[in-house]
Design a protein around this motif. Structure first.
Motif, mmCIF file in Angstrom:
data_model
loop_
_atom_site.group_PDB
_atom_site.id
_atom_site.type_symbol
_atom_site.label_atom_id
_atom_site.label_comp_id
_atom_site.label_asym_id
_atom_site.label_seq_id
_atom_site.Cartn_x
_atom_site.Cartn_y
_atom_site.Cartn_z
ATOM 1 N N ILE A 13 0.851 -1.183 0.000
ATOM 2 C CA ILE A 13 0.000 0.000 0.000
ATOM 3 C C ILE A 13 0.888 1.235 0.000
ATOM 4 O O ILE A 13 1.807 1.343 0.818
ATOM 5 C CB ILE A 13 -0.920 0.044 1.235
ATOM 6 N N ILE A 14 0.632 2.139 -0.938
ATOM 7 C CA ILE A 14 1.334 3.422 -0.926
ATOM 8 C C ILE A 14 0.459 4.414 -0.176
ATOM 9 O O ILE A 14 -0.621 4.793 -0.627
ATOM 10 C CB ILE A 14 1.636 3.923 -2.346
ATOM 11 N N SER A 15 0.935 4.801 1.003
ATOM 12 C CA SER A 15 0.235 5.727 1.888
ATOM 13 C C SER A 15 0.758 7.142 1.641
ATOM 14 O O SER A 15 1.831 7.326 1.060
ATOM 15 C CB SER A 15 0.477 5.287 3.332
ATOM 16 N N HIS A 16 0.009 8.136 2.087
ATOM 17 C CA HIS A 16 0.455 9.522 1.910
ATOM 18 C C HIS A 16 1.687 9.839 2.753
ATOM 19 O O HIS A 16 2.642 10.460 2.283
ATOM 20 C CB HIS A 16 -0.656 10.497 2.309
ATOM 21 N N ASN A 17 1.657 9.438 4.019
ATOM 22 C CA ASN A 17 2.688 9.862 4.964
ATOM 23 C C ASN A 17 2.649 8.966 6.202
ATOM 24 O O ASN A 17 1.817 8.052 6.303
ATOM 25 C CB ASN A 17 2.459 11.327 5.359
ATOM 26 N N LYS A 18 3.524 9.240 7.158
ATOM 27 C CA LYS A 18 3.618 8.416 8.365
ATOM 28 C C LYS A 18 2.340 8.450 9.196
ATOM 29 O O LYS A 18 1.949 7.444 9.794
ATOM 30 C CB LYS A 18 4.799 8.890 9.223
ATOM 31 N N THR A 19 1.695 9.603 9.251
ATOM 32 C CA THR A 19 0.472 9.715 10.044
ATOM 33 C C THR A 19 -0.633 8.844 9.465
ATOM 34 O O THR A 19 -1.361 8.169 10.199
ATOM 35 C CB THR A 19 -0.001 11.176 10.110
ATOM 36 N N MET A 20 -0.774 8.854 8.153
ATOM 37 C CA MET A 20 -1.778 8.002 7.520
ATOM 38 C C MET A 20 -1.441 6.528 7.705
ATOM 39 O O MET A 20 -2.332 5.702 7.945
ATOM 40 C CB MET A 20 -1.907 8.335 6.032
ATOM 41 N N THR A 21 -0.166 6.198 7.613
ATOM 42 C CA THR A 21 0.254 4.813 7.839
ATOM 43 C C THR A 21 -0.101 4.366 9.248
ATOM 44 O O THR A 21 -0.617 3.260 9.453
ATOM 45 C CB THR A 21 1.767 4.675 7.619
ATOM 46 N N SER A 22 0.169 5.219 10.214
ATOM 47 C CA SER A 22 -0.153 4.892 11.607
ATOM 48 C C SER A 22 -1.648 4.674 11.786
ATOM 49 O O SER A 22 -2.079 3.753 12.499
ATOM 50 C CB SER A 22 0.338 6.009 12.532
ATOM 51 N N TYR A 23 -2.442 5.510 11.130
ATOM 52 C CA TYR A 23 -3.901 5.363 11.212
ATOM 53 C C TYR A 23 -4.348 4.025 10.628
ATOM 54 O O TYR A 23 -5.195 3.329 11.221
ATOM 55 C CB TYR A 23 -4.590 6.512 10.481
ATOM 56 N N MET A 24 -3.801 3.663 9.490
ATOM 57 C CA MET A 24 -4.188 2.396 8.874
ATOM 58 C C MET A 24 -3.848 1.213 9.767
ATOM 59 O O MET A 24 -4.621 0.248 9.874
ATOM 60 C CB MET A 24 -3.541 2.260 7.495
ATOM 61 N N LYS A 25 -2.702 1.270 10.415
ATOM 62 C CA LYS A 25 -2.341 0.196 11.328
ATOM 63 C C LYS A 25 -3.290 0.156 12.521
ATOM 64 O O LYS A 25 -3.635 -0.921 13.017
ATOM 65 C CB LYS A 25 -0.898 0.370 11.788
ATOM 66 N N ASP A 26 -3.735 1.319 12.967
ATOM 67 C CA ASP A 26 -4.672 1.381 14.096
ATOM 68 C C ASP A 26 -6.013 0.730 13.768
ATOM 69 O O ASP A 26 -6.689 0.211 14.660
ATOM 70 C CB ASP A 26 -4.899 2.836 14.529
#
Length: 333
Positions: free
Chosen positions: A123-136
């Protein structure tokens, strides 16, 4: 990237407008890369007959995919195509990856992400914050890659401006100027002139100079003004913070207007609470603020603007060459 990757360009010709600019740019970037095959499979979001035709074509395409092929899609997919893709993975031996444009669960109240997102390989995410949200929300055991910034292709030469002739620094705002998305514009009384471009504007402030719209692929209209611009990235009703659904979304996404500004060597001004703030600080390509009241001091500082402009010019070469997406693809598994 030793595997065979196939990018699915899902737009129909009728969807060629600014709202789909990022998807068209991805198509144009990837079709120049030898390691990726680009296939156009229009997935209509029109009437019932158009959708049925697209469903049939999509099912035929997926059914013909060979073992070991790896498909790359934009996310989210329109209904019902995401569900069809998910179903077909049970019957055909192929993997798929997703390039995230938006997350519905962040943009809409009580919305959920398609279960498709939990089954991707990359998955290509926008940034670290979005990545963290997806993991949550449970997107785990998936290779998530941060894009950091969307690329932006255009036909404009940002070097055509006569920088030496630009005396005063001016604020630029481009995008959807509706009250729903940019409500702050309709109560804000800046002490300095502001140039605004975009759709859905019906304000009357004398300080906000509305110049209409421009072609997203050829934003030369912005350069023709020959001004020293800061590009503002701000959403919501308030001048004191980015609020509401659109303002809150800035905490997670990379707004495409930031890519537009920087692709033209225009430094940006972003909200301190936005996900983009970390990128701007790291790359020194703009200024981070808490509220719009700070702008009056910022636009008077010519030295600061010049330093930011140099860094924005450096980034403009990467953005206009498709380098951010290219770097992300190198990290595919």
């Amino acid at each position: 990237m030793s595997k065979k990757y196939i990018y699915i360009h899902d737009l129909t010709e009728s969807e060629n407008h600014a709202g789909y600019k990022a998807r068209h740019d991805i198509f144009n970037i990837l079709k120049k890369r030898k390691e990726i095959e680009v296939v156009k499979v229009p997935l209509s979001i029109g009437g019932i007959f158009e959708r049925i035709s697209s469903v049939i074509a999509f099912m035929k395409f997926l059914n013909n995919c060979r073992q070991g092929e790896h498909l790359v899609f934009n996310y989210p997919l329109a209904k019902p195509y995401g569900k069809l893709l998910e179903i077909m993975t049970f019957f055909r031996s192929f993997n798929f990856s997703l390039i995230v444009h938006d997350l519905n669960s962040l943009r809409k109240k009580q919305a959920k992400e398609d279960t498709l997102i939990y089954k991707a390989t990359n998955i290509i995410s926008h940034n670290k914050t979005m990545t963290s949200y997806m993991k949550d929300i449970g997107v785990e055991n998936i290779n998530i890659i941060e894009l950091n910034l969307f690329d932006y292709l255009h036909q404009c030469d940002s070097q055509t401006r006569n920088i030496e002739a630009c005396v005063d620094i001016t604020l630029l705002i481009a995008g959807n100027l509706s009250k729903e998305k940019a409500g702050y514009l309709y109560s804000w009384e800046p002490t300095f002139p502001v140039d605004i471009y975009g759709i859905n504007y019906n304000g009357t402030s004398e300080k906000l100079n509305y110049h209409g719209v421009f072609d997203a692929d050829n934003p030369g209209k912005l350069m023709s003004m020959n001004k020293s611009y800061y590009g503002l990235v701000w959403d919501g009703d308030s001048q004191l913070t980015c609020s509401g659904m659109f303002g809150e979304y800035l905490k997670y996404n990379n707004p495409h207007k930031a890519s537009l500004y920087l692709s033209l060597s225009i430094p940006v001004v972003v909200w301190s609470g936005s996900a983009l703030a970390e990128f701007v600080r790291r790359e020194k390509c703009g200024v981070v603020i808490d509220n719009l009241n700070e702008l009056e001091h910022i636009i008077r500082n010519k030295n600061q603007w010049e330093h930011c402009r140099v860094e924005a010019e450096r980034l403009s070469l990467k953005i206009s060459n498709g380098d951010f997406l290219g770097e992300a693809l190198k990290k595919f598994e």
